[in-house]
Design a protein around this motif. Structure first.
Motif, PDB file in Angstrom:
ATOM      1  N   TRP A 107     -34.121  19.468  13.106  1.00 37.52           N
ATOM      2  CA  TRP A 107     -34.237  19.315  11.565  1.00 37.52           C
ATOM      3  C   TRP A 107     -33.746  20.541  10.955  1.00 37.52           C
ATOM      4  N   LYS A 108     -33.836  21.783  11.340  1.00 44.99           N
ATOM      5  CA  LYS A 108     -33.213  22.879  10.626  1.00 44.99           C
ATOM      6  C   LYS A 108     -31.943  23.105  10.663  1.00 44.99           C
ATOM      7  N   LEU A 139     -29.915  21.124   9.533  1.00 46.13           N
ATOM      8  CA  LEU A 139     -29.327  20.657   8.225  1.00 46.13           C
ATOM      9  C   LEU A 139     -29.189  21.862   7.364  1.00 46.13           C
ATOM     10  N   PHE A 140     -29.627  22.882   7.468  1.00 47.32           N
ATOM     11  CA  PHE A 140     -29.786  24.102   6.387  1.00 47.32           C
ATOM     12  C   PHE A 140     -28.644  24.973   7.107  1.00 47.32           C
ATOM     13  N   ARG A 155     -25.627  12.485   7.716  1.00 48.79           N
ATOM     14  CA  ARG A 155     -26.424  13.572   7.208  1.00 48.79           C
ATOM     15  C   ARG A 155     -27.203  12.903   6.044  1.00 48.79           C
ATOM     16  N   ASP A 156     -26.628  12.109   5.250  1.00 44.12           N
ATOM     17  CA  ASP A 156     -27.384  11.563   4.081  1.00 44.12           C
ATOM     18  C   ASP A 156     -28.393  10.440   4.542  1.00 44.12           C
ATOM     19  N   VAL A 211     -31.382  13.096   6.167  1.00 41.79           N
ATOM     20  CA  VAL A 211     -32.073  13.865   5.487  1.00 41.79           C
ATOM     21  C   VAL A 211     -33.390  13.202   4.784  1.00 41.79           C
ATOM     22  N   THR A 212     -33.274  11.825   4.939  1.00 44.47           N
ATOM     23  CA  THR A 212     -34.256  11.011   4.418  1.00 44.47           C
ATOM     24  C   THR A 212     -35.493  10.978   5.393  1.00 44.47           C
TER      25      THR A 212
END
Length: 224
Positions: free
Chosen positions: A101-102, A104-105, A192-193, A196-197
């Motif tokens: 999850w991280k 993504l940053f 990615r889009d 993120v959900t």
């Protein structure tokens, strides 16, 4: 049912043409994998980033390792982040889910490919195989890898946890996912889009959770 493909359904030239301006990140979550993470990073980087540019970056997320995972991955050419150092304001929790999850940053890919850091018997075709459906099929949200494992007859099967727990649970509660051969495989790719959900468990249920939430969002046809 999910669409099924083989890694050599596309050539690298076809994938590069389909990629266009799409950015692709390879993320390797790792915890105490100094013995293997270097080979994973080196082989993929040389074959698919330095040579053909199918990947735009190779990122290792080090999840509280106590060995030399960070240093080995860095020396192999990955950009390495300690998961606890990414957005510390959000807290830190042990487990693969947090590392994924991280990511993504600290990644910029429109598509994210995840590979385990402890692979032994593998080759770099894993990556284009996972990317093919995402690059060539707009309705695909998530691609889950499956491959031949040592079984009684060399069959396409999973490990004991997969066959004794995961697949029976899926058959009972999520029959739309029955056709997935290895639902717990660590090799998968996602837009990615879409990622993120998703609510991402911080522990070790991330593989199954992503499949369940994806089939709920887009139906079985959104998974390859």
């Amino acid at each position: 049912m999910p669409a099924t493909y083989h890694w050599d359904d596309w050539s690298l030239d076809q994938l590069m043409a389909a990629k266009g301006e799409t950015r692709v990140s390879l993320v390797v979550p790792a915890r105490n994998e100094a013995a293997t993470v270097g080979a994973v990073v080196t082989r993929v980087r040389e074959a698919l980033l330095d040579t053909v540019g199918l990947l735009d970056e190779v990122i290792v997320i080090d999840s509280d390792s106590t060995d030399a995972t960070f240093e080995v991955a860095t020396d192999a050419g990955a950009k390495v982040y300690r998961s606890a150092d990414i957005r510390p304001d959000l807290g830190s929790f042990r487990g693969k889910g947090e590392a994924m999850w991280k990511s993504l940053f600290v990644t910029r890919g429109d598509l994210i490919v995840f590979m385990d850091a402890d692979l032994h018997d593998w080759d770099t075709h894993f990556v284009p195989g996972l990317l093919g459906p995402l690059l060539t099929r707009a309705e695909t949200l998530l691609v889950k890898g499956f491959y031949e494992r040592p079984g009684e007859q060399g069959a396409l099967d999973g490990g004991r946890v997969t066959e004794l727990v995961a697949r029976p649970l899926i058959a009972l509660l999520f029959p739309e996912l029955n056709d997935l051969v290895q639902p717990l495989a660590g090799e998968w790719a996602i837009r990615r889009d879409h990622f993120v959900t998703l609510p991402v468990p911080t522990g070790y249920a991330v593989e199954l959770a992503a499949l369940v939430d994806t089939v709920r969002a887009g139906g079985a046809a959104s998974i390859a």
